[in-house]
Scaffold this motif. Structure first.
Motif, PDB file in Angstrom:
ATOM      1  N   PRO A 146       0.848  -1.197   0.000  1.00 39.94           N
ATOM      2  CA  PRO A 146       0.000   0.000   0.000  1.00 39.94           C
ATOM      3  C   PRO A 146       0.883   1.247   0.000  1.00 39.94           C
ATOM      4  O   PRO A 146       1.716   1.417   0.897  1.00 39.94           O
ATOM      5  CB  PRO A 146      -0.803  -0.135   1.294  1.00 39.94           C
ATOM      6  CG  PRO A 146       0.007  -1.048   2.169  1.00 39.94           C
ATOM      7  CD  PRO A 146       0.715  -1.978   1.236  1.00 39.94           C
ATOM      8  N   ASP A 147       0.706   2.103  -0.998  1.00 43.81           N
ATOM      9  CA  ASP A 147       1.607   3.254  -1.154  1.00 43.81           C
ATOM     10  C   ASP A 147       0.850   4.536  -1.471  1.00 43.81           C
ATOM     11  O   ASP A 147       1.369   5.423  -2.156  1.00 43.81           O
ATOM     12  CB  ASP A 147       2.632   2.969  -2.261  1.00 43.81           C
ATOM     13  CG  ASP A 147       2.010   2.865  -3.644  1.00 43.81           C
ATOM     14  OD1 ASP A 147       0.796   2.599  -3.718  1.00 43.81           O
ATOM     15  OD2 ASP A 147       2.726   3.057  -4.641  1.00 43.81           O
ATOM     16  N   MET A 148      -0.389   4.650  -0.941  1.00 48.60           N
ATOM     17  CA  MET A 148      -1.186   5.850  -1.200  1.00 48.60           C
ATOM     18  C   MET A 148      -1.398   6.669   0.069  1.00 48.60           C
ATOM     19  O   MET A 148      -2.370   7.396   0.195  1.00 48.60           O
ATOM     20  CB  MET A 148      -2.534   5.458  -1.822  1.00 48.60           C
ATOM     21  CG  MET A 148      -2.433   4.994  -3.258  1.00 48.60           C
ATOM     22  SD  MET A 148      -4.012   4.375  -3.915  1.00 48.60           S
ATOM     23  CE  MET A 148      -5.096   5.801  -3.668  1.00 48.60           C
ATOM     24  N   ALA A 149      -0.474   6.544   1.020  1.00 43.96           N
ATOM     25  CA  ALA A 149      -0.457   7.341   2.263  1.00 43.96           C
ATOM     26  C   ALA A 149      -1.453   6.867   3.307  1.00 43.96           C
ATOM     27  O   ALA A 149      -1.502   7.419   4.403  1.00 43.96           O
ATOM     28  CB  ALA A 149      -0.665   8.833   1.983  1.00 43.96           C
ATOM     29  N   GLY A 150      -2.242   5.837   2.997  1.00 44.45           N
ATOM     30  CA  GLY A 150      -3.159   5.317   4.007  1.00 44.45           C
ATOM     31  C   GLY A 150      -2.444   4.711   5.195  1.00 44.45           C
ATOM     32  O   GLY A 150      -3.027   4.600   6.284  1.00 44.45           O
ATOM     33  N   ASN A 151      -1.173   4.349   5.023  1.00 48.07           N
ATOM     34  CA  ASN A 151      -0.400   3.797   6.133  1.00 48.07           C
ATOM     35  C   ASN A 151      -0.271   4.783   7.293  1.00 48.07           C
ATOM     36  O   ASN A 151      -0.116   4.375   8.449  1.00 48.07           O
ATOM     37  CB  ASN A 151       0.996   3.391   5.657  1.00 48.07           C
ATOM     38  CG  ASN A 151       0.975   2.105   4.850  1.00 48.07           C
ATOM     39  OD1 ASN A 151       0.305   1.150   5.208  1.00 48.07           O
ATOM     40  ND2 ASN A 151       1.713   2.086   3.758  1.00 48.07           N
ATOM     41  N   LEU A 152      -0.314   6.074   7.001  1.00 50.75           N
ATOM     42  CA  LEU A 152      -0.233   7.077   8.064  1.00 50.75           C
ATOM     43  C   LEU A 152      -1.384   6.905   9.046  1.00 50.75           C
ATOM     44  O   LEU A 152      -1.203   6.999  10.265  1.00 50.75           O
ATOM     45  CB  LEU A 152      -0.268   8.489   7.465  1.00 50.75           C
ATOM     46  CG  LEU A 152       0.912   8.872   6.567  1.00 50.75           C
ATOM     47  CD1 LEU A 152       0.659  10.236   5.940  1.00 50.75           C
ATOM     48  CD2 LEU A 152       2.213   8.871   7.358  1.00 50.75           C
ATOM     49  N   ALA A 153      -2.578   6.675   8.512  1.00 50.61           N
ATOM     50  CA  ALA A 153      -3.743   6.465   9.381  1.00 50.61           C
ATOM     51  C   ALA A 153      -3.749   5.062   9.954  1.00 50.61           C
ATOM     52  O   ALA A 153      -4.130   4.860  11.116  1.00 50.61           O
ATOM     53  CB  ALA A 153      -5.028   6.720   8.601  1.00 50.61           C
ATOM     54  N   LEU A 154      -3.331   4.083   9.163  1.00 52.51           N
ATOM     55  CA  LEU A 154      -3.358   2.698   9.611  1.00 52.51           C
ATOM     56  C   LEU A 154      -2.538   2.518  10.880  1.00 52.51           C
ATOM     57  O   LEU A 154      -2.939   1.815  11.807  1.00 52.51           O
ATOM     58  CB  LEU A 154      -2.845   1.782   8.498  1.00 52.51           C
ATOM     59  CG  LEU A 154      -3.249   0.312   8.558  1.00 52.51           C
ATOM     60  CD1 LEU A 154      -4.764   0.165   8.468  1.00 52.51           C
ATOM     61  CD2 LEU A 154      -2.582  -0.471   7.424  1.00 52.51           C
ATOM     62  N   ARG A 155      -1.375   3.175  10.957  1.00 43.55           N
ATOM     63  CA  ARG A 155      -0.531   3.038  12.144  1.00 43.55           C
ATOM     64  C   ARG A 155      -1.153   3.716  13.363  1.00 43.55           C
ATOM     65  O   ARG A 155      -0.828   3.379  14.501  1.00 43.55           O
ATOM     66  CB  ARG A 155       0.859   3.627  11.883  1.00 43.55           C
ATOM     67  CG  ARG A 155       0.867   5.144  11.761  1.00 43.55           C
ATOM     68  CD  ARG A 155       2.266   5.697  11.574  1.00 43.55           C
ATOM     69  NE  ARG A 155       2.228   7.149  11.448  1.00 43.55           N
ATOM     70  CZ  ARG A 155       3.308   7.914  11.275  1.00 43.55           C
ATOM     71  NH1 ARG A 155       4.504   7.344  11.215  1.00 43.55           N
ATOM     72  NH2 ARG A 155       3.199   9.220  11.165  1.00 43.55           N
ATOM     73  N   GLU A 156      -2.045   4.673  13.133  1.00 45.13           N
ATOM     74  CA  GLU A 156      -2.706   5.360  14.240  1.00 45.13           C
ATOM     75  C   GLU A 156      -3.945   4.617  14.725  1.00 45.13           C
ATOM     76  O   GLU A 156      -4.316   4.716  15.892  1.00 45.13           O
ATOM     77  CB  GLU A 156      -3.113   6.778  13.799  1.00 45.13           C
ATOM     78  CG  GLU A 156      -1.958   7.668  13.396  1.00 45.13           C
ATOM     79  CD  GLU A 156      -2.397   8.889  12.602  1.00 45.13           C
ATOM     80  OE1 GLU A 156      -1.529   9.733  12.328  1.00 45.13           O
ATOM     81  OE2 GLU A 156      -3.590   8.991  12.247  1.00 45.13           O
ATOM     82  N   LEU A 157      -4.582   3.887  13.823  1.00 52.56           N
ATOM     83  CA  LEU A 157      -5.901   3.326  14.122  1.00 52.56           C
ATOM     84  C   LEU A 157      -5.862   1.917  14.692  1.00 52.56           C
ATOM     85  O   LEU A 157      -6.697   1.576  15.531  1.00 52.56           O
ATOM     86  CB  LEU A 157      -6.751   3.319  12.842  1.00 52.56           C
ATOM     87  CG  LEU A 157      -7.093   4.687  12.244  1.00 52.56           C
ATOM     88  CD1 LEU A 157      -7.733   4.505  10.878  1.00 52.56           C
ATOM     89  CD2 LEU A 157      -8.019   5.464  13.163  1.00 52.56           C
TER      90      LEU A 157
END
Length: 268
Positions: A146-157
C-alpha cells in the motif's frame, strides 16, 4: 474537477461523490486528478465547515483500475512520480490531502471499499460504513505494498500486528470486524444520512477550535510530550485571541443573539 468526481455545497457542508458506477468506482487517472482538484477547491473555501465523501453505484470504490493504469507507462509516471521524496505524489495526495484540510472529512462507505478505495477512506477523519461494507488492503494481491499514504492512518488506528496482517494477507473484512479493529468509526444503515448528522453536529462549534483540533491530532499523534504541550498552548493562545472563541461563548450564554461564526483561520 471532472465528471467522475462531483462537488456540491449546501449549508457550508461539501458533498463529494465518486461517480464512475459502471466501473464500481475503480480508480483511473481521471479519478485521481478529479479527487485532487476537488480537494484543492475545498481547501480554498474558508466558509466550509465539513466534507462528506460518498459514491454512486453498488460499491464505494473497488480499488485501482488495474487494466487502465498498468497499461500506460505515462500514467504510472504521472501517478507515482515526485520531485522531493518526502512530498506526496498524485497517488498519495488523494488520501493525504484530506488530512491536510482544516475541516473534518467524513467518508460514507457502502459495499466494497478495497485497495485504493480504502487508502482514500483512510485519509478521512471519520469513516461510517453500511452493514454490508467490506474493506481490504488489497495491494498485496497484486504483488504490491500500500503506497497511497493510508499507512499514516493505519498506524494510528490499529495495532501493528493487525496492520501487518491486513497488508500481508489482502484479507477482505466486514464492517463489524473493521469496527472491532478500530479501522472505522461506526456502522450505520444509512451512512450518508449519518454523515450529514455528524457534520451538522460538528458545525455547531467554532471552526477555529475544530480546525486546531484536527491539525493537532494529525500532526502530533506520535510526537513527543514536550511538542504536544507546546503546541496545544500555542494553539489555545491563538484561539483566545480570535473572534470565533468570543462568538462561541456568546452562543452558550446568550443564544438569543444568534451570532454567526466568521470564516476559520488556517492551521498547520
Amino acid at each position: 474537477m471532472n465528471n467522475l468526481v462531483s462537488l456540491t455545497i449546501k449549508d457550508n457542508i461539501a458533498l463529494v461523490t465518486l461517480n464512475r458506477p459502471e466501473k464500481r468506482n475503480a480508480l483511473d487517472m481521471d479519478m485521481f486528478v478529479g479527487i485532487e482538484q476537488t480537494i484543492k477547491t475545498i481547501k480554498n473555501n474558508k466558509q466550509l465547515r465539513c466534507v462528506i465523501v460518498n459514491a454512486n453505484g453498488v460499491d464505494f470504490c473497488s480499488g485501482l483500475d488495474i487494466k487502465s493504469m498498468m497499461g500506460s507507462k505515462s500514467a504510472i509516471v504521472k501517478l507515482l512520480g515526485k520531485i522531493w521524496p518526502g512530498n506526496p505524489n498524485l497517488a498519495q495526495k488523494v488520501s493525504y490531502n484530506w488530512r491536510k484540510l482544516n475541516i473534518p472529512v467524513i467518508m460514507a462507505i457502502h459495499a466494497r471499499c478495497w485497495g485504493g478505495g480504502l487508502q482514500i477512506a483512510l485519509g478521512a477523519d471519520f469513516r461510517i460504513c453500511s452493514p454490508d461494507a467490506t474493506l481490504s488492503v488489497m495491494e498485496g494481491k497484486w504483488g504490491l505494498i500500500p503506497d497511497m499514504a493510508g499507512n499514516l492512518a493505519l498506524r494510528e488506528l490499529v495495532n501493528k500486528d493487525i496492520a501487518l496482517k491486513l497488508c500481508m494477507t489482502a484479507e477482505v473484512i466486514d464492517a463489524n470486524k473493521a469496527l472491532n479493529y478500530g479501522l472505522i468509526t461506526e456502522i450505520s444503515d444509512d451512512p450518508l444520512q449519518r454523515a450529514f448528522e455528524l457534520a451538522e453536529q460538528i458545525s455547531q462549534f467554532s471552526p477555529d477550535s475544530i480546525a486546531a483540533n484536527k491539525a493537532m491530532y494529525h500532526n502530533l499523534w506520535t510526537a513527543s510530550n514536550w511538542r504536544w504541550l507546546m503546541t496545544e498552548s500555542w494553539y489555545q493562545l491563538q484561539i483566545f485571541l480570535g473572534k470565533n472563541q468570543r462568538i462561541a461563548v456568546t452562543k452558550q450564554i446568550s443564544p438569543e443573539k444568534n451570532s454567526n461564526y466568521i470564516p476559520r483561520k488556517n492551521w498547520q
